[in-house]
Design a protein around this motif. Sequence first.
Motif, PDB file in Angstrom:
ATOM      1  N   GLU A 117      36.158  32.411  29.041  1.00  8.82           N
ATOM      2  CA  GLU A 117      36.742  32.129  27.545  1.00  8.82           C
ATOM      3  C   GLU A 117      36.814  33.715  26.628  1.00  8.82           C
ATOM      4  O   GLU A 117      37.266  33.805  26.248  1.00  8.82           O
ATOM      5  CB  GLU A 117      35.632  31.258  26.711  1.00  8.82           C
ATOM      6  N   LEU A 118      35.568  34.215  26.552  1.00  6.13           N
ATOM      7  CA  LEU A 118      35.108  35.538  25.770  1.00  6.13           C
ATOM      8  C   LEU A 118      36.610  36.723  26.685  1.00  6.13           C
ATOM      9  O   LEU A 118      36.698  37.008  25.766  1.00  6.13           O
ATOM     10  CB  LEU A 118      33.699  36.025  26.034  1.00  6.13           C
ATOM     11  N   ILE A 119      35.894  36.645  27.455  1.00  6.92           N
ATOM     12  CA  ILE A 119      36.959  37.670  28.045  1.00  6.92           C
ATOM     13  C   ILE A 119      38.748  37.298  28.005  1.00  6.92           C
ATOM     14  O   ILE A 119      39.328  38.329  27.651  1.00  6.92           O
ATOM     15  CB  ILE A 119      37.316  38.056  29.990  1.00  6.92           C
ATOM     16  N   ALA A 120      39.047  36.298  28.277  1.00  4.83           N
ATOM     17  CA  ALA A 120      39.792  36.162  27.751  1.00  4.83           C
ATOM     18  C   ALA A 120      41.201  36.195  26.244  1.00  4.83           C
ATOM     19  O   ALA A 120      41.566  37.021  25.468  1.00  4.83           O
ATOM     20  CB  ALA A 120      40.814  34.082  27.652  1.00  4.83           C
ATOM     21  N   LEU A 121      39.707  36.338  25.800  1.00  3.82           N
ATOM     22  CA  LEU A 121      39.839  36.096  23.771  1.00  3.82           C
ATOM     23  C   LEU A 121      39.902  37.382  23.889  1.00  3.82           C
ATOM     24  O   LEU A 121      40.989  38.150  22.286  1.00  3.82           O
ATOM     25  CB  LEU A 121      38.650  35.769  23.158  1.00  3.82           C
ATOM     26  N   MET A 122      39.140  38.032  24.234  1.00  2.00           N
ATOM     27  CA  MET A 122      39.145  39.981  24.014  1.00  2.00           C
ATOM     28  C   MET A 122      40.457  40.154  24.574  1.00  2.00           C
ATOM     29  O   MET A 122      40.798  41.078  23.825  1.00  2.00           O
ATOM     30  CB  MET A 122      38.296  40.308  24.814  1.00  2.00           C
ATOM     31  N   ASP A 123      40.990  39.802  25.750  1.00  2.00           N
ATOM     32  CA  ASP A 123      41.937  40.411  26.333  1.00  2.00           C
ATOM     33  C   ASP A 123      43.250  40.077  24.756  1.00  2.00           C
ATOM     34  O   ASP A 123      44.075  40.327  24.838  1.00  2.00           O
ATOM     35  CB  ASP A 123      42.656  40.107  27.156  1.00  2.00           C
ATOM     36  N   LYS A 124      43.393  38.527  24.516  1.00  2.00           N
ATOM     37  CA  LYS A 124      44.299  37.831  23.351  1.00  2.00           C
ATOM     38  C   LYS A 124      44.075  39.149  21.648  1.00  2.00           C
ATOM     39  O   LYS A 124      45.377  39.700  21.888  1.00  2.00           O
ATOM     40  CB  LYS A 124      44.015  36.596  22.910  1.00  2.00           C
ATOM     41  N   VAL A 125      43.091  39.272  21.827  1.00  2.00           N
ATOM     42  CA  VAL A 125      42.934  40.337  20.249  1.00  2.00           C
ATOM     43  C   VAL A 125      43.386  41.764  21.179  1.00  2.00           C
ATOM     44  O   VAL A 125      44.106  42.636  20.085  1.00  2.00           O
ATOM     45  CB  VAL A 125      41.801  40.489  20.129  1.00  2.00           C
ATOM     46  N   GLU A 126      43.230  42.390  22.116  1.00  2.00           N
ATOM     47  CA  GLU A 126      43.068  43.696  22.365  1.00  2.00           C
ATOM     48  C   GLU A 126      45.229  43.793  22.546  1.00  2.00           C
ATOM     49  O   GLU A 126      45.281  44.736  21.627  1.00  2.00           O
ATOM     50  CB  GLU A 126      43.300  44.267  23.405  1.00  2.00           C
ATOM     51  N   GLU A 127      45.776  42.517  23.153  1.00  2.00           N
ATOM     52  CA  GLU A 127      46.749  42.632  22.810  1.00  2.00           C
ATOM     53  C   GLU A 127      47.788  42.373  21.167  1.00  2.00           C
ATOM     54  O   GLU A 127      48.440  43.019  21.275  1.00  2.00           O
ATOM     55  CB  GLU A 127      47.310  41.537  23.893  1.00  2.00           C
ATOM     56  N   ASP A 128      47.220  41.346  21.166  1.00  2.00           N
ATOM     57  CA  ASP A 128      47.642  41.048  19.270  1.00  2.00           C
ATOM     58  C   ASP A 128      47.910  42.362  18.725  1.00  2.00           C
ATOM     59  O   ASP A 128      48.674  42.490  17.264  1.00  2.00           O
ATOM     60  CB  ASP A 128      46.988  40.032  19.114  1.00  2.00           C
TER      61      ASP A 128
END
Length: 244
Positions: A117-128
């Motif tokens: 869950e944390l990894i997915a959020l990190m990926d999303k924030v980096e992308e956004d």
Amino acid sequence: MAIKKNNKTSELPEILPNHIGFIMDGNGRWAKKRMMPRTFGHAEGGRTFEKIVRYCRDIGIKCISFYAFSTENWKRSSEEITALMGLFMQYLNRVSDYYKEEVRMIFVGDRSALSPELIALMDKVEEDTKNFDKMTLYLAINYGGRDEIKYAARRIAQKVKDGELNPEDITEKTISDHIYTTEYPDIDLLIRPSGELRLSNYMLWQCAYAEFYFSDVLWPDFLPAELDKALHAYAGRQRRFGGV
Ligand code: IPE
Ligand code: IPE
Ligand code: MG
């Protein structure tokens, strides 16, 4: 440079660092002084982190990095680790509220030990945030300076093995290009509050010529006025980089 801060004008030095690194330390002691659990200190430390990020952005700092969780912090109790991971999740879940501030976020560290869950959020924030360019914020989670050099060494060794690189062509830049992110510049000013006088495995490669600023103030109390003191100290340093 004069900037407006809380309706007061504070004088900032002309020379500001390009990259400031923060070792956010002293949350536990801050809580203990208040007879509160360590996690209370981490929550307050998180609020200080947000204030410092905004302040750095407002005064035009281009790059900031924060040590949030080290590769050695797994030695702590599972309660404390769970609370810290929960705080990271909480922050990243609402970070989109700040997107208007146009800060790019990049995470450094070994993600493999973190929750999906944390990894997915990190990926999303980096992308956004990847196209924001007012300031870049690096958040070091499960980060270790030695671990980062090991990571670079493995990637370089693989390229040599695959015949893409000759050992004699390995330069310092090759190493810089293979650490967690190729984009972070060397640290100019490294700030460690809480009275400890050590790096604790933070950005060993990037601190080669960093100026160090230590303060006895505990991280939750390290508010913009404390940062101003560090910036003034930095502006008074003479950096020689080995020259005369
Ligand atoms: C925060 O401060 C650093 C993190 C690992 C999040 P500490 O938790 O190390 O606080 P002290 O040093 O025990 O006071
Ligand atoms: C360094 O603080 C790590 C972070 C701030 C995330 P520590 O509290 O873990 O460092 P030591 O153990 O005092 O060296
Ligand atoms: Mg500590």
